[in-house]
Write a protein that holds these residues in place. Structure first.
Motif, mmCIF file in Angstrom:
data_model
loop_
_atom_site.group_PDB
_atom_site.id
_atom_site.type_symbol
_atom_site.label_atom_id
_atom_site.label_comp_id
_atom_site.label_asym_id
_atom_site.label_seq_id
_atom_site.Cartn_x
_atom_site.Cartn_y
_atom_site.Cartn_z
ATOM 1 N N GLU A 10 43.662 43.081 60.285
ATOM 2 C CA GLU A 10 42.226 43.100 60.541
ATOM 3 C C GLU A 10 41.511 41.921 59.887
ATOM 4 O OE1 GLU A 10 43.729 44.804 57.273
ATOM 5 O OE2 GLU A 10 43.614 46.200 58.957
ATOM 6 N N ASP A 11 40.327 41.619 60.429
ATOM 7 C CA ASP A 11 39.465 40.613 59.818
ATOM 8 C C ASP A 11 38.852 41.160 58.532
ATOM 9 O OD1 ASP A 11 39.528 38.560 61.936
ATOM 10 O OD2 ASP A 11 38.529 40.105 63.141
ATOM 11 N N ILE A 12 38.520 40.260 57.619
ATOM 12 C CA ILE A 12 37.776 40.628 56.417
ATOM 13 C C ILE A 12 36.345 40.137 56.599
ATOM 14 C CG2 ILE A 12 37.603 40.383 53.914
ATOM 15 C CD1 ILE A 12 40.613 39.855 53.845
ATOM 16 N N LEU A 13 35.416 41.063 56.666
ATOM 17 C CA LEU A 13 34.019 40.735 56.959
ATOM 18 C C LEU A 13 33.266 40.348 55.678
ATOM 19 C CD1 LEU A 13 33.326 43.455 59.679
ATOM 20 C CD2 LEU A 13 34.159 41.095 59.953
ATOM 21 N N PRO A 14 32.050 39.792 55.817
ATOM 22 C CA PRO A 14 31.382 39.143 54.677
ATOM 23 C C PRO A 14 31.296 39.942 53.385
ATOM 24 C CG PRO A 14 30.226 38.611 56.686
ATOM 25 C CD PRO A 14 31.292 39.591 57.067
ATOM 26 N N ALA A 15 30.885 41.210 53.440
ATOM 27 C CA ALA A 15 30.710 41.973 52.196
ATOM 28 C C ALA A 15 32.035 42.131 51.449
ATOM 29 C CB ALA A 15 30.107 43.345 52.503
ATOM 30 N N GLU A 16 33.096 42.501 52.191
ATOM 31 C CA GLU A 16 34.397 42.662 51.550
ATOM 32 C C GLU A 16 34.959 41.318 51.101
ATOM 33 O OE1 GLU A 16 38.847 44.587 52.337
ATOM 34 O OE2 GLU A 16 37.425 44.411 54.000
ATOM 35 N N ALA A 17 34.766 40.298 51.934
ATOM 36 C CA ALA A 17 35.246 38.956 51.580
ATOM 37 C C ALA A 17 34.609 38.482 50.275
ATOM 38 C CB ALA A 17 34.951 37.978 52.709
ATOM 39 N N ALA A 18 33.312 38.765 50.099
ATOM 40 C CA ALA A 18 32.620 38.359 48.871
ATOM 41 C C ALA A 18 33.213 39.086 47.663
ATOM 42 C CB ALA A 18 31.122 38.642 48.989
ATOM 43 N N ARG A 19 33.519 40.400 47.817
ATOM 44 C CA ARG A 19 34.105 41.158 46.712
ATOM 45 C C ARG A 19 35.490 40.616 46.353
ATOM 46 N NH1 ARG A 19 32.038 45.628 49.598
ATOM 47 N NH2 ARG A 19 34.111 46.168 50.374
ATOM 48 N N ILE A 20 36.291 40.337 47.370
ATOM 49 C CA ILE A 20 37.635 39.805 47.141
ATOM 50 C C ILE A 20 37.568 38.462 46.422
ATOM 51 C CG2 ILE A 20 39.673 38.847 48.296
ATOM 52 C CD1 ILE A 20 39.348 41.053 50.403
ATOM 53 N N GLU A 21 36.660 37.606 46.859
ATOM 54 C CA GLU A 21 36.555 36.282 46.253
ATOM 55 C C GLU A 21 36.082 36.357 44.805
ATOM 56 O OE1 GLU A 21 36.693 32.136 45.755
ATOM 57 O OE2 GLU A 21 37.729 33.591 47.016
ATOM 58 N N LYS A 148 40.868 46.252 34.345
ATOM 59 C CA LYS A 148 39.619 46.654 33.699
ATOM 60 C C LYS A 148 38.480 45.705 34.071
ATOM 61 C CE LYS A 148 41.258 49.388 29.791
ATOM 62 N NZ LYS A 148 41.275 49.568 28.319
ATOM 63 N N LEU A 149 38.780 44.420 34.210
ATOM 64 C CA LEU A 149 37.764 43.464 34.660
ATOM 65 C C LEU A 149 37.252 43.832 36.051
ATOM 66 C CD1 LEU A 149 38.990 39.900 33.604
ATOM 67 C CD2 LEU A 149 36.921 41.064 32.860
ATOM 68 N N ALA A 150 38.133 44.417 36.863
ATOM 69 C CA ALA A 150 37.743 44.845 38.207
ATOM 70 C C ALA A 150 36.927 46.132 38.193
ATOM 71 C CB ALA A 150 38.987 45.031 39.070
ATOM 72 N N LYS A 151 36.727 46.686 36.982
ATOM 73 C CA LYS A 151 35.911 47.896 36.799
ATOM 74 C C LYS A 151 36.485 49.114 37.540
ATOM 75 C CE LYS A 151 31.534 45.569 35.781
ATOM 76 N NZ LYS A 151 32.088 44.205 35.631
ATOM 77 N N LEU A 152 37.817 49.203 37.582
ATOM 78 C CA LEU A 152 38.462 50.370 38.170
ATOM 79 C C LEU A 152 38.385 51.538 37.191
ATOM 80 C CD1 LEU A 152 41.646 48.705 39.703
ATOM 81 C CD2 LEU A 152 39.471 49.204 40.817
ATOM 82 N N THR A 153 38.358 52.742 37.698
ATOM 83 C CA THR A 153 38.256 53.927 36.846
ATOM 84 C C THR A 153 39.541 54.751 36.911
ATOM 85 O OG1 THR A 153 37.236 55.221 38.630
ATOM 86 C CG2 THR A 153 35.760 54.047 37.121
ATOM 87 N N HIS A 154 39.742 55.560 35.866
ATOM 88 C CA HIS A 154 40.912 56.445 35.768
ATOM 89 C C HIS A 154 42.220 55.669 35.946
ATOM 90 C CE1 HIS A 154 37.577 59.183 36.904
ATOM 91 N NE2 HIS A 154 38.128 59.965 35.994
ATOM 92 N N LEU A 155 42.318 54.550 35.238
ATOM 93 C CA LEU A 155 43.535 53.742 35.289
ATOM 94 C C LEU A 155 44.702 54.479 34.634
ATOM 95 C CD1 LEU A 155 42.283 50.149 34.394
ATOM 96 C CD2 LEU A 155 43.312 50.879 36.548
ATOM 97 N N ARG A 156 45.885 54.302 35.209
ATOM 98 C CA ARG A 156 47.095 54.909 34.650
ATOM 99 C C ARG A 156 48.300 54.071 35.036
ATOM 100 N NH1 ARG A 156 50.885 58.246 36.842
ATOM 101 N NH2 ARG A 156 49.670 58.575 38.732
ATOM 102 N N SER A 305 52.170 42.011 40.251
ATOM 103 C CA SER A 305 51.261 41.573 41.311
ATOM 104 C C SER A 305 50.265 42.690 41.595
ATOM 105 C CB SER A 305 52.018 41.198 42.590
ATOM 106 O OG SER A 305 52.680 42.314 43.126
ATOM 107 N N ILE A 306 49.023 42.303 41.873
ATOM 108 C CA ILE A 306 47.942 43.236 42.169
ATOM 109 C C ILE A 306 47.602 43.125 43.648
ATOM 110 C CG2 ILE A 306 45.520 43.817 41.703
ATOM 111 C CD1 ILE A 306 45.889 42.499 38.937
ATOM 112 N N ASP A 307 47.386 44.261 44.293
ATOM 113 C CA ASP A 307 46.935 44.283 45.681
ATOM 114 C C ASP A 307 45.416 44.079 45.678
ATOM 115 O OD1 ASP A 307 46.130 44.875 48.268
ATOM 116 O OD2 ASP A 307 47.514 46.559 48.494
ATOM 117 N N LEU A 308 44.999 42.848 45.903
ATOM 118 C CA LEU A 308 43.589 42.480 45.742
ATOM 119 C C LEU A 308 42.689 43.206 46.750
ATOM 120 C CD1 LEU A 308 42.066 40.667 43.803
ATOM 121 C CD2 LEU A 308 42.257 38.808 45.426
ATOM 122 N N ARG A 309 43.181 43.424 47.957
ATOM 123 C CA ARG A 309 42.361 44.094 48.970
ATOM 124 C C ARG A 309 42.142 45.577 48.626
ATOM 125 N NH1 ARG A 309 43.812 42.104 55.033
ATOM 126 N NH2 ARG A 309 42.018 43.458 55.423
#
Length: 316
Positions: A10-21, A148-156, A305-309
């Motif tokens: 699939e295409d990555i549209l502007p809002a998601e593309a901005a978050r990924i970048e 943690k920089l990505a502000k993910l919650t309930h990391l394990r 490796s981290i799955d950035l998407r």
């Protein structure tokens, strides 16, 4: 209907593309601050180079094409880590510790999990030249810092060690075919199947193999393993490494001594990172010392490796 894309692409549209970048820049800056150097491997490589030392699993996930110049078979990378190992072994050819990082798209023949994209974006870090547990600790802490920089919650983190099963099988002189069948049964947590496969082995080995699927949970798992598994040097060394990782990990941790993901690729610790909002792991890693050897230059190696998407999908 000409504008339709293939399934799970699939295409990555502007809002998601901005978050990924934003995430890409933030995480790479973290890597740079810890002296990791950026490399950019090619999207295509000859198959015999691309899959060196990686085992059968990666071959099944790799798209294959014929090179119109040479007539040789090429593959579209399904994982960047083996490429970075090749760069360390043959292009940089350094002595001592080398720290490398990367970010780029990979392509899978099938989704890695139900509903997943077939074109993940991998960002990761790898350390070469150190077999010490301190290298595993550094990689683990760097991964936790990035998530943690990505502000993910309930990391394990869910951690295993392939040397536990491997040393038990090799000490019992289990043949390659039976070892592969036992591996499959352990991955499925198929205890009846495991019992059937192990029935001709000695009682101590049989008991150890049947116990492995039960060794899942907190630090008490390591105590149970120490008491119940065969007293083998490699098992003791693996448990010592796992204790060190548990003590230093900045996020909650669990252990699974039957987790053998990448068994023919990894040589030591393996780990998956989980967070709220994502069904599967958002990051994977471990130690893979044998890959450098397969490239003709034995080099201890560990990384992730981290799955950035997937990360970007839960970041607000």
């Amino acid at each position: 209907m000409k504008w339709l894309l293939p399934e799970y692409v699939e295409d990555i549209l502007p809002a998601e593309a901005a978050r990924i970048e934003r995430l890409r820049r933030t995480i790479l800056d973290l890597f740079f601050a810890h002296d990791y150097e950026l490399v950019m491997p090619p999207l295509l490589e000859y198959m015999d180079s691309l899959l060196t030392g990686t085992g059968h699993d990666l071959e099944l996930r790799t798209f294959k094409v014929v090179d119109q110049f040479s007539g040789r078979m090429m593959g579209v990378r399904a994982d960047i880590t083996p490429q970075v190992a090749r760069i360390d072994a043959h292009l940089l050819n350094r002595k001592g510790v080398t720290r490398l990082c990367y970010c780029g798209s990979v392509l899978h023949t099938r989704p890695a999990s139900p509903g997943a994209t077939r074109e993940p974006i991998q960002i990761g870090a790898e350390m070469y030249g150190s077999a010490e547990v301190q290298a595993d600790l550094e990689i683990q802490k760097l991964l936790c810092a990035a998530l943690k920089l990505a502000k993910l919650t309930h990391l394990r983190l869910d951690i295993g060690h392939v040397a536990v099963f491997r040393s038990i099988a090799h000490a019992a002189k289990v043949g390659a075919e039976l070892e592969g069948e036992l591996f499959e049964a352990l991955q499925k947590k198929d205890r009846p199947g495991l019992r059937t496969l192990a029935k001709k082995l000695d009682a101590r080995t049989r008991a150890a193999l049947e116990l492995l699927p039960e060794l899942y949970g907190g630090a008490e798992v390591l105590d149970s393993a120490e008491k119940s598994l065969p007293q083998l040097p490699e098992v003791a060394k693996a448990l010592k490494t796992l204790r060190a990782l548990a003590k230093a990990c900045p996020v909650p941790i669990s252990f699974d001594l039957a987790e053998l993901r990448g068994y023919h690729y990894h040589s030591g610790v393996v780990f998956d990172a989980y967070c709220a909002g994502v069904t599967g792991p958002v990051a994977r890693g471990g130690r893979y010392d044998e890959v450098g050897k397969a490239f003709g230059r034995a080099r201890p190696a560990t990384g992730f490796s981290i799955d950035l998407r997937s990360v970007a999908g839960v970041v607000k």
